[in-house]
Design an enzyme around this catalytic site. Structure first.
Site, PDB file in Angstrom:
ATOM      1  N   ASN A  64      48.143  44.764  31.948  1.00 14.74           N
ATOM      2  CA  ASN A  64      47.966  44.077  30.661  1.00 14.74           C
ATOM      3  C   ASN A  64      47.364  44.967  29.574  1.00 14.74           C
ATOM      4  OD1 ASN A  64      45.436  43.945  31.878  1.00 14.74           O
ATOM      5  ND2 ASN A  64      44.944  41.964  30.973  1.00 14.74           N
ATOM      6  N   GLU A 124      36.603  44.797  38.467  1.00 13.92           N
ATOM      7  CA  GLU A 124      36.770  44.037  37.213  1.00 13.92           C
ATOM      8  C   GLU A 124      37.887  43.042  37.481  1.00 13.92           C
ATOM      9  OE1 GLU A 124      35.030  44.207  34.501  1.00 13.92           O
ATOM     10  OE2 GLU A 124      33.884  46.047  34.787  1.00 13.92           O
ATOM     11  N   CYS A 126      42.099  39.291  30.448  1.00 15.04           N
ATOM     12  CA  CYS A 126      41.134  38.685  31.374  1.00 15.04           C
ATOM     13  C   CYS A 126      40.063  37.921  30.599  1.00 15.04           C
ATOM     14  CB  CYS A 126      40.487  39.757  32.228  1.00 15.04           C
ATOM     15  SG  CYS A 126      39.792  41.087  31.237  1.00 15.04           S
ATOM     16  N   GLU A 158      31.706  48.321  33.202  1.00 15.99           N
ATOM     17  CA  GLU A 158      32.375  49.489  32.624  1.00 15.99           C
ATOM     18  C   GLU A 158      31.928  49.623  31.176  1.00 15.99           C
ATOM     19  OE1 GLU A 158      36.593  48.752  33.551  1.00 15.99           O
ATOM     20  OE2 GLU A 158      36.355  50.146  35.215  1.00 15.99           O
TER      21      GLU A 158
HETATM   22  P1  NAD Z   1      46.977  42.440  40.259  1.00 22.37           P
HETATM   23  O1  NAD Z   1      45.707  42.193  40.978  1.00 22.37           O
HETATM   24  O2  NAD Z   1      48.205  41.803  40.766  1.00 22.37           O
HETATM   25  O3  NAD Z   1      47.298  44.003  40.224  1.00 22.37           O
HETATM   26  C1  NAD Z   1      46.363  44.935  39.715  1.00 22.37           C
HETATM   27  C2  NAD Z   1      46.667  46.290  40.295  1.00 22.37           C
HETATM   28  O4  NAD Z   1      46.474  46.243  41.715  1.00 22.37           O
HETATM   29  C3  NAD Z   1      48.107  46.775  40.094  1.00 22.37           C
HETATM   30  O5  NAD Z   1      48.093  48.158  39.893  1.00 22.37           O
HETATM   31  C4  NAD Z   1      48.769  46.432  41.417  1.00 22.37           C
HETATM   32  O6  NAD Z   1      49.888  47.237  41.712  1.00 22.37           O
HETATM   33  C5  NAD Z   1      47.632  46.720  42.380  1.00 22.37           C
HETATM   34  N1  NAD Z   1      47.720  46.048  43.668  1.00 22.37           N
HETATM   35  C6  NAD Z   1      48.284  44.858  43.962  1.00 22.37           C
HETATM   36  N2  NAD Z   1      48.122  44.586  45.273  1.00 22.37           N
HETATM   37  C7  NAD Z   1      47.439  45.613  45.803  1.00 22.37           C
HETATM   38  C8  NAD Z   1      46.958  45.922  47.110  1.00 22.37           C
HETATM   39  N3  NAD Z   1      47.153  45.110  48.140  1.00 22.37           N
HETATM   40  N4  NAD Z   1      46.289  47.077  47.290  1.00 22.37           N
HETATM   41  C9  NAD Z   1      46.077  47.917  46.252  1.00 22.37           C
HETATM   42  N5  NAD Z   1      46.490  47.679  44.995  1.00 22.37           N
HETATM   43  C10 NAD Z   1      47.172  46.544  44.775  1.00 22.37           C
HETATM   44  O7  NAD Z   1      46.689  42.075  38.745  1.00 22.37           O
HETATM   45  P2  NAD Z   1      47.678  42.154  37.514  1.00 22.37           P
HETATM   46  O8  NAD Z   1      48.621  41.019  37.570  1.00 22.37           O
HETATM   47  O9  NAD Z   1      48.232  43.531  37.373  1.00 22.37           O
HETATM   48  O10 NAD Z   1      46.663  41.958  36.299  1.00 22.37           O
HETATM   49  C11 NAD Z   1      46.210  40.733  35.876  1.00 22.37           C
HETATM   50  C12 NAD Z   1      44.866  40.423  36.481  1.00 22.37           C
HETATM   51  O11 NAD Z   1      43.942  41.438  36.145  1.00 22.37           O
HETATM   52  C13 NAD Z   1      44.273  39.139  35.942  1.00 22.37           C
HETATM   53  O12 NAD Z   1      43.662  38.447  36.987  1.00 22.37           O
HETATM   54  C14 NAD Z   1      43.233  39.630  34.945  1.00 22.37           C
HETATM   55  O13 NAD Z   1      42.201  38.730  34.678  1.00 22.37           O
HETATM   56  C15 NAD Z   1      42.755  40.865  35.619  1.00 22.37           C
HETATM   57  N6  NAD Z   1      42.127  41.759  34.664  1.00 22.37           N
HETATM   58  C16 NAD Z   1      40.772  41.884  34.683  1.00 22.37           C
HETATM   59  C17 NAD Z   1      40.145  42.702  33.769  1.00 22.37           C
HETATM   60  C18 NAD Z   1      38.650  42.875  33.766  1.00 22.37           C
HETATM   61  O14 NAD Z   1      38.191  43.798  33.114  1.00 22.37           O
HETATM   62  N7  NAD Z   1      37.884  42.034  34.431  1.00 22.37           N
HETATM   63  C19 NAD Z   1      40.909  43.402  32.824  1.00 22.37           C
HETATM   64  C20 NAD Z   1      42.276  43.242  32.824  1.00 22.37           C
HETATM   65  C21 NAD Z   1      42.889  42.424  33.767  1.00 22.37           C
END
Ligand code: NAD
Length: 495
Positions: free
Chosen positions: A168, A267, A301, A475
């Site tokens: 995102n 995060e 997020c 962060e």
């Molecule tokens: P996601 O958890 O599906 O994926 C995040 C990352 O993890 C991607 O690079 C993905 O390929 C990787 N991933 C997925 N499964 C994995 C595994 N089993 N092992 C290792 N890596 C793996 O999240 P998303 O859909 O890409 O992003 C949206 C989510 O991120 C939302 O929940 C959002 O709230 C959160 N987010 C949080 C913050 C924050 O700062 N707190 C910032 C941005 C997004």
């Protein structure tokens, strides 16, 4: 920097490593994956395949750890001033190339150009901020209470770090980790989301140009992140996992890291309440709600996920939000006048649709939008719902889209209880002209970050992070961001 990403017309064989620098980036070399496989990259505005990137194997992940480990000693021993100047150069190059980077982010993520431009500025700022912090890392010196010895505390780089980021904010989520890690003296392996790899690779080329030595930053994309991450964490040279993404994946990774006692920063997801008290400045609250809800078309997020408006202001706030949401220009992210781009995937649209249908089924009223846009691209229209009940799924799950659910409340105690009725605790927004009430409510809301009379709180100079199921660690901020990448070493000294 060559970032023209479109070499592919649905045919991975057209991918040309000689003219297009987005191979895996390992040890300062661009290379294909060891088995030659690719991941297709799709433009969410058109659903067209726009590029392909290598799909890393376990052998590639091992090579990345090897490269990061090999570069570790040299980078750790590089003078802080030198590290600082390289980080500063990263900031300058990102700033010079902001338009190109923003166009690339819009293309692969779909977000409106204006959001992509804002992201580049925010992302670059992590380099400027950490360039300034790199030369200010200090230790501690004191006398033990017994008087027997001196206590010396030295802060040292934690070691090789695995960084995993979501789609995102393809630039900012990466620089928010890479910049402090490099400032602390660590080397890293970045695994960006496979939906948005082009930005990560474009930035890797830029880091190289800025003088980041080979192996200090490595980037690999994979469609198989679980096993690859597990293999990297099992390597004893890896000492840190910094993850941004969903709470579900965060839990899996924490369990994986626990096997090897690896330091984790997490995060994770959010479910931000946006609270408007009767005494709020209505126009300011509406302006703030549009930012808190619609930055990145709601794919943030920190996005306002539940809007609570007090009884006296509720109707005018709901009507004002309906007008503003209806007026938004929806379109392809790369069109100059777009204000709301597409969602990242068709699956994301389906989830939003499910949440809206569930809320409506439980009695919510649709003020605008509320149904999937037909045609090419992963679009969902700006939507306002009111009378959204507390048991609606969207009150408990991240919507991650342009849907603003409004509920009415009567008094302060009630809204605090409702705001806290979630497993998440990342961000919250409060609008009131009564500063004492604003501070009182802020202190009672279970959240890592609060925006008081503002629709945005992200700032590299402030600690970003959540409580409860929204994460561990911070962060950015003074000391916080870098501290995640350092270990304290205590030396007891008799003099
Ligand atoms: P996601 O958890 O599906 O994926 C995040 C990352 O993890 C991607 O690079 C993905 O390929 C990787 N991933 C997925 N499964 C994995 C595994 N089993 N092992 C290792 N890596 C793996 O999240 P998303 O859909 O890409 O992003 C949206 C989510 O991120 C939302 O929940 C959002 O709230 C959160 N987010 C949080 C913050 C924050 O700062 N707190 C910032 C941005 C997004």
């Amino acid at each position: 920097m060559n970032i023209s990403p479109v070499l592919l017309d649905d045919d991975p064989d057209m991918f040309d490593y000689n003219t297009f620098s987005h191979g895996l980036y390992i040890g300062g070399q661009w290379r294909p994956s060891s088995d030659g496989r690719h991941i297709k990259v799709v433009d969410p505005s058109t659903e067209a395949v726009i590029a392909a990137v290598p799909d890393a194997t376990l052998a590639d992940a091992e090579a990345a750890v090897e490269a990061a480990a090999k570069a570790a000693a040299g980078w750790r021993d590089t003078a802080p001033r030198k590290r600082s100047e390289i980080l500063r150069r990263c900031f300058e190059l990102m700033t010079e190339r902001a338009e190109t980077l923003a166009a690339l982010i819009s293309l692969e993520n779909g977000k409106a150009l204006r959001d992509a431009r804002a992201e580049v500025i925010y992302a670059a700022e992590f380099f400027r901020w950490n360039a300034e912090e790199a030369v200010r890392i200090s230790g501690e010196f004191g006398l033990a209470p017994s008087g027997a010895n001196r206590i010396v505390v030295d802060y040292q780089p934690i070691g090789v770090c695995v960084l995993i980021t979501p789609w995102n904010f393809p630039a900012a989520m990466a620089t928010r980790k890479i910049a402090p890690a490099l400032a602390a003296g660590c080397t890293v392996i970045l695994k960006p989301a496979s939906e948005t790899p082009l930005t990560a690779y474009a930035l890797a080329a830029l880091y190289e140009e800025a003088g980041v030595p080979p192996g200090v930053v490595n980037v690999l994309t994979t469609s198989n992140p679980g096993p690859l991450t597990a293999a990297m964490l099992a390597d004893p040279r890896v000492r840190k996992l910094s993850f941004t993404g969903s709470t579900g994946v965060g839990r899996v990774l924490l369990a994986e890291a626990a096997k090897h006692v690896i330091s984790c920063s997490m995060e994770l997801g959010g479910n931000a309440p946006f609270i408007v008290f009767d005494d709020a400045d209505l126009e300011a609250a509406l302006d703030g709600a549009m930012v808190a809800k619609m930055r990145n078309a709601g794919e943030a997020c920190t996005a306002a996920n539940r809007i609570y408006a007090q009884a006296g202001i509720h109707d005018s706030f709901a009507e004002g939000l309906r007008k503003r949401m209806t007026a938004l220009k929806v379109g392809s992210g790369t069109d100059a006048d777009t204000e709301c781009g597409p969602m990242i995937t068709g699956k994301a649209v389906d989830k939003i649709d499910r949440l809206v249908r569930d809320a409506v089924g439980r009695g919510a009223e649709v003020l605008c939008g509320g149904a999937i846009t037909q045609g090419r691209g992963y679009f969902y229209p700006p939507t306002v719902l009111r009378n959204v009940p507390a048991d609606a799924d969207m009150a408990h799950e991240e919507i991650f889209g342009p849907v603003a659910p409004i509920a009415r409340f009567e008094d302060e105690a009630e809204v605090i209880a409702r705001a806290n009725d979630t497993e998440y605790g990342l961000a919250a927004y409060i609008y009131t002209r009564d500063l004492a009430r604003g501070m009182r409510v802020a202190s009672k809301i279970e959240s890592g970050m609060i925006a008081l009379n503002r629709g945005l709180m992200s700032d590299p100079a402030a600690p970003f992070g959540g409580v409860k199921q929204s994460g561990l660690g911070r962060e950015g901020g003074q000391k916080h961001g870098i501290a995640e990448f350092m270990e304290a070493k205590y030396i007891a000294v008799t003099i």
